[in-house]
Design a protein around this motif. Structure first.
Motif, PDB file in Angstrom:
ATOM      1  N   ALA A  92       0.286  -0.916  -0.149  1.00 51.22           N
ATOM      2  CA  ALA A  92      -0.313   0.017   0.082  1.00 51.22           C
ATOM      3  C   ALA A  92       0.251   1.006   0.097  1.00 51.22           C
ATOM      4  CB  ALA A  92      -0.954  -0.349   1.206  1.00 51.22           C
ATOM      5  N   LEU A 105      -3.952   4.361  -0.227  1.00 49.61           N
ATOM      6  CA  LEU A 105      -4.822   4.403   0.389  1.00 49.61           C
ATOM      7  C   LEU A 105      -4.847   5.837   0.557  1.00 49.61           C
ATOM      8  CD1 LEU A 105      -3.198   3.050   3.649  1.00 49.61           C
ATOM      9  CD2 LEU A 105      -4.686   2.062   2.350  1.00 49.61           C
ATOM     10  N   PRO A 106      -6.472   6.569   0.932  1.00 53.15           N
ATOM     11  CA  PRO A 106      -6.484   7.634   1.078  1.00 53.15           C
ATOM     12  C   PRO A 106      -5.012   8.997   1.411  1.00 53.15           C
ATOM     13  CG  PRO A 106      -8.341   6.256   2.029  1.00 53.15           C
ATOM     14  CD  PRO A 106      -7.247   5.820   1.796  1.00 53.15           C
ATOM     15  N   ALA A 130       0.620   5.171   0.820  1.00 54.77           N
ATOM     16  CA  ALA A 130       0.044   6.605   1.836  1.00 54.77           C
ATOM     17  C   ALA A 130       1.078   7.665   1.686  1.00 54.77           C
ATOM     18  CB  ALA A 130       0.160   6.026   3.310  1.00 54.77           C
ATOM     19  N   VAL A 170     -10.433   3.325  -1.287  1.00 54.98           N
ATOM     20  CA  VAL A 170      -8.985   2.903  -1.112  1.00 54.98           C
ATOM     21  C   VAL A 170      -9.238   2.541  -2.478  1.00 54.98           C
ATOM     22  CG1 VAL A 170      -7.990   0.541   0.428  1.00 54.98           C
ATOM     23  CG2 VAL A 170      -8.717   2.192   1.435  1.00 54.98           C
ATOM     24  N   GLY A 186      -9.193   4.328   5.878  1.00 51.43           N
ATOM     25  CA  GLY A 186      -7.642   4.042   5.622  1.00 51.43           C
ATOM     26  C   GLY A 186      -7.001   3.698   6.884  1.00 51.43           C
ATOM     27  N   ARG A 187      -6.971   3.459   7.810  1.00 50.79           N
ATOM     28  CA  ARG A 187      -6.587   2.443   9.436  1.00 50.79           C
ATOM     29  C   ARG A 187      -7.752   1.625   9.330  1.00 50.79           C
ATOM     30  NH1 ARG A 187      -7.741   8.145  11.494  1.00 50.79           N
ATOM     31  NH2 ARG A 187      -5.823   9.157  12.302  1.00 50.79           N
ATOM     32  N   TYR A 199      -8.877  -0.482   6.972  1.00 49.91           N
ATOM     33  CA  TYR A 199      -7.663  -1.029   5.954  1.00 49.91           C
ATOM     34  C   TYR A 199      -6.380  -1.479   6.588  1.00 49.91           C
ATOM     35  CZ  TYR A 199      -4.598  -2.847   1.946  1.00 49.91           C
ATOM     36  OH  TYR A 199      -3.662  -3.283   1.499  1.00 49.91           O
ATOM     37  N   GLN A 201      -9.919   8.821   6.053  1.00 42.69           N
ATOM     38  CA  GLN A 201      -8.905   8.674   7.046  1.00 42.69           C
ATOM     39  C   GLN A 201      -9.030   7.449   7.652  1.00 42.69           C
ATOM     40  OE1 GLN A 201      -7.147  12.035   8.552  1.00 42.69           O
ATOM     41  NE2 GLN A 201      -6.508  12.901   6.721  1.00 42.69           N
TER      42      GLN A 201
END
Length: 213
Positions: A41, A90-91, A43, A76, A110-111, A113, A107
């Motif tokens: 991923a 990710l966002p 970020a 995502v 994303g967390r 995930y 957000q």
């Protein structure tokens, strides 16, 4: 980054030359695809160059949409590399034009995930090489440490630096994250514009995921 064997660089080039396609964008955790392939991923802040880096890795200009299309920044986004590997965008954070509630929603996505994805092998946290780690990045670092997900810092836009600045920024960034529990002990220095550091990053991803070409 440490010296990479030429054969490993070539194997990584072959892997990332495979067909890459956009799979789907997920606005809710329930929409995530089955965790049946290794995933990495990406970020970072919304303007740090995530889309450009993904495109550079797979050698396609238009696979990931640039940040001037913010609608997909809030999801995502999954990209499939020929059934071998998934690249996950990710966002972005620090996106000032969204409402506070909207920012919190994507957000948190994303967390969620990060916390629950069993096939996630590593997160690459992108930092603009011109500016280094900022206060806004600390929350992302804390979230990654809390999720106990292995992550590596990738400095982007190295082509915008003067000679020697990139190495100094890499050393300073490595020192700044050296005591963080989930940080991988190498910092990548890249430029999506001229391709510097991209072959080495491909090789690092291949090693982290254990995927063969």
């Amino acid at each position: 980054m440490s010296e990479v064997d030429p054969e490993h660089l070539e194997a990584a080039r072959v892997l990332f030359a495979r067909q890459a396609t956009f799979m789907l964008g997920c606005a809710k955790i329930e929409q995530l695809p089955e965790p049946d392939l290794p995933e990495i991923a990406f970020a970072g802040r919304s303007n740090v160059g995530k889309s450009s880096l993904i495109n550079a890795l797979v050698g396609m200009k238009g696979l990931a949409r640039a940040s001037n299309e913010p609608g997909r920044t809030r999801e995502v986004n999954f990209f499939d590399l020929d059934g071998k590997l998934r690249l996950v965008d990710l966002p972005g954070y620090g996106w000032a034009k969204a409402s506070k509630g909207e920012v919190k929603r994507f957000q948190n996505l994303g967390r969620d995930y990060l916390r629950g994805r069993v096939t996630l092998k590593r997160v690459y946290l992108l930092i603009d090489a011109r500016h280094g780690l900022k206060a806004v990045d600390t929350e992302a670092l804390d979230a990654l440490d809390l999720a106990a997900v292995s992550y590596q810092i990738v400095l982007t836009k190295a082509d915008k630096l003067k000679k020697g600045e990139g190495e100094r920024m890499r050393e300073a960034t490595l020192k700044a994250v050296s005591k963080r529990p989930a940080a991988f002990p190498e910092v990548a220095l890249t430029s999506s514009e001229d391709g510097d550091g991209i072959p080495e990053l491909r090789a690092a991803i291949m090693t982290a995921t254990g995927v063969e070409p």
